[in-house]
Write a protein that holds these residues in place. Structure first.
Motif, PDB file in Angstrom:
ATOM      1  N   SER A  79       1.262  -0.899   0.175  1.00 33.56           N
ATOM      2  CA  SER A  79      -0.503   0.246   0.177  1.00 33.56           C
ATOM      3  C   SER A  79       0.718   1.273  -0.399  1.00 33.56           C
ATOM      4  N   PHE A  80       1.574   1.395   0.691  1.00 38.37           N
ATOM      5  CA  PHE A  80       2.753   2.436   0.902  1.00 38.37           C
ATOM      6  C   PHE A  80       3.347   2.746  -0.554  1.00 38.37           C
ATOM      7  N   VAL A 142     -15.425   1.758 -19.175  1.00 38.44           N
ATOM      8  CA  VAL A 142     -13.645   1.642 -19.716  1.00 38.44           C
ATOM      9  C   VAL A 142     -13.438   0.831 -19.463  1.00 38.44           C
ATOM     10  N   GLY A 143     -13.612  -0.234 -18.533  1.00 34.88           N
ATOM     11  CA  GLY A 143     -12.223  -1.165 -18.192  1.00 34.88           C
ATOM     12  C   GLY A 143     -11.267  -0.532 -16.706  1.00 34.88           C
ATOM     13  N   LEU A 144     -11.121   0.695 -16.465  1.00 36.50           N
ATOM     14  CA  LEU A 144     -10.241   1.119 -15.765  1.00 36.50           C
ATOM     15  C   LEU A 144     -10.614   1.023 -13.878  1.00 36.50           C
ATOM     16  N   ILE A 145     -11.893   0.252 -13.785  1.00 38.21           N
ATOM     17  CA  ILE A 145     -11.355  -0.594 -12.127  1.00 38.21           C
ATOM     18  C   ILE A 145     -10.611  -1.107 -11.578  1.00 38.21           C
ATOM     19  N   ASN A 146     -10.693  -0.553 -10.738  1.00 33.85           N
ATOM     20  CA  ASN A 146      -9.309  -1.484 -10.187  1.00 33.85           C
ATOM     21  C   ASN A 146      -7.501  -1.959 -11.015  1.00 33.85           C
ATOM     22  N   SER A 147      -7.570  -0.819 -11.431  1.00 30.51           N
ATOM     23  CA  SER A 147      -6.102  -0.373 -12.347  1.00 30.51           C
ATOM     24  C   SER A 147      -5.700   0.532 -11.378  1.00 30.51           C
ATOM     25  N   LEU A 148      -3.833   0.514 -11.633  1.00 28.25           N
ATOM     26  CA  LEU A 148      -3.098   1.495 -11.734  1.00 28.25           C
ATOM     27  C   LEU A 148      -3.542   3.456 -12.628  1.00 28.25           C
ATOM     28  N   PRO A 149      -4.220   2.589 -13.579  1.00 26.69           N
ATOM     29  CA  PRO A 149      -4.067   4.243 -14.454  1.00 26.69           C
ATOM     30  C   PRO A 149      -5.688   4.421 -13.918  1.00 26.69           C
ATOM     31  N   GLY A 150      -6.927   3.773 -13.848  1.00 29.06           N
ATOM     32  CA  GLY A 150      -8.015   4.388 -13.216  1.00 29.06           C
ATOM     33  C   GLY A 150      -7.405   5.297 -12.320  1.00 29.06           C
ATOM     34  N   ALA A 229      -9.098  -4.907  -5.174  1.00 29.68           N
ATOM     35  CA  ALA A 229      -8.389  -5.676  -4.081  1.00 29.68           C
ATOM     36  C   ALA A 229      -6.729  -5.618  -4.567  1.00 29.68           C
ATOM     37  N   ASN A 230      -6.909  -5.141  -5.793  1.00 25.81           N
ATOM     38  CA  ASN A 230      -5.155  -5.115  -6.022  1.00 25.81           C
ATOM     39  C   ASN A 230      -4.990  -4.003  -5.822  1.00 25.81           C
ATOM     40  N   THR A 231      -5.730  -2.977  -5.890  1.00 20.59           N
ATOM     41  CA  THR A 231      -5.371  -1.463  -5.956  1.00 20.59           C
ATOM     42  C   THR A 231      -5.696  -0.482  -4.217  1.00 20.59           C
ATOM     43  N   THR A 232      -5.371  -1.228  -3.404  1.00 22.43           N
ATOM     44  CA  THR A 232      -5.488  -0.291  -2.105  1.00 22.43           C
ATOM     45  C   THR A 232      -4.705   0.117  -1.811  1.00 22.43           C
ATOM     46  N   LEU A 236      -6.997   4.087   2.001  1.00 24.49           N
ATOM     47  CA  LEU A 236      -8.203   3.163   1.848  1.00 24.49           C
ATOM     48  C   LEU A 236      -8.008   1.888   3.392  1.00 24.49           C
ATOM     49  N   ARG A 237      -6.654   1.426   3.304  1.00 27.69           N
ATOM     50  CA  ARG A 237      -5.885   0.108   4.130  1.00 27.69           C
ATOM     51  C   ARG A 237      -6.865   0.228   5.250  1.00 27.69           C
TER      52      ARG A 237
END
Length: 278
Positions: A79-80, A142-150, A229-232, A236-237
């Motif tokens: 997370s950091f 556009v498929g940007l949920i749970n992504s770094l670009p999003g 789950a992959n972009t916490t 948010l944590r």
């Protein structure tokens, strides 16, 4: 005449006592407001050193175990790293776009300027949950949920108005004669902008960069709806953890983030006087 002199002396003494009373009341109110603002932070920092596994205040003992647990946890390390990466992406993006937008809006004269200015600052006027819902629907398509670009785009949208506002303050104080003088000496527009204008905008740019970094580091509402789950991120944590367990590790993480923000702001203000642009 003696009576008139006595009256003036009495009025003067009364006014002096009244002024002292007003100053005492104002000082007392200011102190209460300061304590109200600083007390939660003091409790948070002290609780992070609690030797016990609870957020009881005052702590029963002092220990660094919670800092060791946080810094040694693989989940917190991820997370950091993610939060740090987002800051490194969001700050340059918002500074470049926000600086150009603020300079154009402050120095330009064209139809619709006020409308564009209001549009640039509109995320400050809209509740974040509304922005988060809009981004959720759009990013899902556009498929940007749970992504770094999003996350990068979402945090940039939220942080951009702070950069625009900070740089606008500096841009409004620019002396056009300096740019005209550089132009009269043969400098092109690009050279004038990079050698004359940008140095004058530096306090606002640094202030905007710090505000963008702090905004990204503390963003929760938008992140909660577009992350996964992959972009916490760290905030948010923290938000997720306190719903199930409340121990001093949350205070330790918050203290680390707060200390980093304070150090950056103090150093930047020391070298660039960013307080003048806030």
């Amino acid at each position: 005449m003696a009576e008139r002199g006595y009256g003036r002396g009495y009025d003067g003494a009364y006014d002096s006592a009244y002024d002292r009373g007003v100053r005492l009341v104002a000082g007392g109110l200011a102190a209460l407001v300061f304590l109200f603002l600083i007390a939660p932070l003091v409790v948070l920092v002290v609780s992070s050193f609690n030797a016990a596994g609870s957020m009881a205040f005052p702590p029963s003992g002092l220990s660094l175990r919670w800092y060791a647990d946080v810094l040694g946890s693989p989940d917190w390390q991820v997370s950091f790293r993610l939060s740090g990466m987002l800051v490194l992406m969001v700050v340059p993006t918002t500074v470049v776009i926000g600086t150009l937008a603020a300079y154009g809006l402050a120095q330009g004269s064209f139809p619709g300027r006020r409308l564009l200015q209001g549009l640039a600052l509109s995320p400050l006027m809209v509740p974040e949950i509304i922005i988060a819902l809009g981004l959720l629907y759009y990013f899902h398509g556009v498929g940007l949920i749970n992504s770094l670009p999003g996350l990068w785009l979402a945090h940039s949208l939220v942080a951009l108005p702070f950069v625009v506002r900070a740089v606008t303050v500096s841009a409004a104080q620019l002396d056009p004669a300096l740019e005209r003088a550089a132009t009269s000496l043969g400098a092109g527009r690009a050279r004038v902008f990079f050698t004359v204008t940008l140095p004058l905008l530096r306090p606002g740019i640094l202030a905007g960069a710090i505000l963008a970094a702090v905004t990204s580091l503390g963003e929760v509402a938008v992140t909660a709806l577009v992350a996964g789950a992959n972009t916490t991120t760290v905030p948010l944590r923290i938000f997720s953890a306190v719903q199930y367990q409340l121990d001093p590790s949350m205070a330790a993480v918050s203290t680390l983030l707060m200390a980093a923000s304070v150090v950056v702001m103090v150093v930047a203000d020391r070298f660039a006087r960013i307080s003048e642009a806030l």
